[in-house]
Design a protein around this motif. Sequence first.
Motif, mmCIF file in Angstrom:
data_model
loop_
_atom_site.group_PDB
_atom_site.id
_atom_site.type_symbol
_atom_site.label_atom_id
_atom_site.label_comp_id
_atom_site.label_asym_id
_atom_site.label_seq_id
_atom_site.Cartn_x
_atom_site.Cartn_y
_atom_site.Cartn_z
ATOM 1 N N UNK A 72 -23.183 24.529 22.754
ATOM 2 C CA UNK A 72 -22.383 25.397 21.888
ATOM 3 C C UNK A 72 -23.021 25.504 20.508
ATOM 4 N N UNK A 73 -23.432 24.367 19.930
ATOM 5 C CA UNK A 73 -24.054 24.392 18.605
ATOM 6 C C UNK A 73 -25.357 25.173 18.655
ATOM 7 N N UNK A 74 -26.151 24.951 19.724
ATOM 8 C CA UNK A 74 -27.446 25.613 19.842
ATOM 9 C C UNK A 74 -27.266 27.125 19.938
ATOM 10 N N UNK A 75 -26.277 27.549 20.732
ATOM 11 C CA UNK A 75 -26.098 28.978 20.940
ATOM 12 C C UNK A 75 -25.594 29.650 19.665
ATOM 13 N N UNK A 76 -24.747 28.956 18.888
ATOM 14 C CA UNK A 76 -24.249 29.556 17.652
ATOM 15 C C UNK A 76 -25.404 29.806 16.684
ATOM 16 N N UNK A 77 -26.237 28.779 16.482
ATOM 17 C CA UNK A 77 -27.368 28.939 15.562
ATOM 18 C C UNK A 77 -28.376 29.936 16.130
ATOM 19 N N UNK A 78 -28.638 29.851 17.454
ATOM 20 C CA UNK A 78 -29.626 30.741 18.069
ATOM 21 C C UNK A 78 -29.220 32.197 17.967
ATOM 22 N N UNK B 54 -13.549 22.384 31.830
ATOM 23 C CA UNK B 54 -14.320 22.554 30.598
ATOM 24 C C UNK B 54 -15.406 23.600 30.785
ATOM 25 N N UNK B 55 -16.032 23.600 31.965
ATOM 26 C CA UNK B 55 -17.093 24.571 32.240
ATOM 27 C C UNK B 55 -16.560 25.996 32.118
ATOM 28 N N UNK B 56 -15.355 26.211 32.675
ATOM 29 C CA UNK B 56 -14.792 27.564 32.615
ATOM 30 C C UNK B 56 -14.367 27.899 31.192
ATOM 31 N N UNK B 57 -13.682 26.951 30.521
ATOM 32 C CA UNK B 57 -13.111 27.273 29.211
ATOM 33 C C UNK B 57 -14.216 27.427 28.172
ATOM 34 N N UNK B 58 -15.161 26.490 28.132
ATOM 35 C CA UNK B 58 -16.136 26.500 27.047
ATOM 36 C C UNK B 58 -17.365 27.323 27.405
ATOM 37 N N UNK B 59 -17.952 27.052 28.580
ATOM 38 C CA UNK B 59 -19.175 27.800 28.931
ATOM 39 C C UNK B 59 -18.842 29.256 29.222
ATOM 40 N N UNK B 61 -16.093 30.803 28.998
ATOM 41 C CA UNK B 61 -15.221 31.420 28.020
ATOM 42 C C UNK B 61 -15.906 31.591 26.680
ATOM 43 N N UNK B 62 -16.029 30.488 25.935
ATOM 44 C CA UNK B 62 -16.433 30.595 24.533
ATOM 45 C C UNK B 62 -17.893 31.021 24.370
ATOM 46 N N UNK B 63 -18.812 30.343 25.054
ATOM 47 C CA UNK B 63 -20.226 30.599 24.795
ATOM 48 C C UNK B 63 -20.613 32.001 25.256
ATOM 49 N N UNK B 64 -20.113 32.400 26.437
ATOM 50 C CA UNK B 64 -20.465 33.727 26.941
ATOM 51 C C UNK B 64 -19.842 34.827 26.099
#
Lengths: 102, 166
Positions: A72-78, B54-59, B61-64
């Motif tokens: 998450x941190x890496x993707x935000x900065x990237x 967590x994979x669904x919520x954070x990966x 969800x949030x990161x994508x």
Amino acid sequence: MATVPMMHALLLAGILFALGLVGLLTRRNILFILMSLEVMLNAAGLAFVAAGARWGQADGQVVFIFILTMAAAEVAVGLALVLRMYHRTKTLDADRASEMKG
Amino acid sequence: MNILFYVASAVAIIATFLMLTRMNAVHALLYLIVSLLAVALVFYTLGAPFVAALEIIIYAGAIMVLFVFVVMMLNLGRAAEAQEREWQRPSLWVGPSVLAVVLIAEVIYVLTHADTRMFGAEVVGPHQVAQSLFGPYLIGVELASMLLLGGLVGAFHLGRRLEEKR
């Protein structure tokens, strides 16, 4: 719950990691490079979870949570860097970012 | 439950492969999300339901969502797709792909000659994960919080609107 041989889960992790590696090596678009990095991190986490499940311990899942945090941190900065680069060069070509000057 | 694992694995591999071969960034993102959801199902079948959530919520969800927002802000059109096609000539991707295939073949060879013990019979639930996370791994949690703070500050610094310097 399923009883899957340890090696099958590790095989899945290895194949996903290799796919991410191919993407990292072959794409020139910096967005795709970041996506491939995500795939590789996810595959590494899968290997940890599989190993943790093999011995019925929670440690694998704990390490996966750390990997998630790092991703998450890496993707935000990237992605902030990608936006900044696009503003500067008007392209997503990773090769165009070869000169770094102030 | 066994068949679930193999179906989810196949979906994950196919979706990741399709993601790599897309030219349009949004299509690639959608395939990546499918791949992450499939991996979440794999986690569930491995007896790790907390990590699957967590994979669904954070990966997925949030990161994508971050990726989707950035693709929207960049506003790439058909021209970008054509340029991407121009960049992906076979001479560029054949070499690295062959080398990576050799590596994965070695991994497959090693793993298929390893022990064949079964696992995943027991569920490691959120309770045990939390006991471990906030027990022996507490220092890791603190370090992760500092990493997240660094990521926050870095993203804020890089993402703020550019002022004209001169």
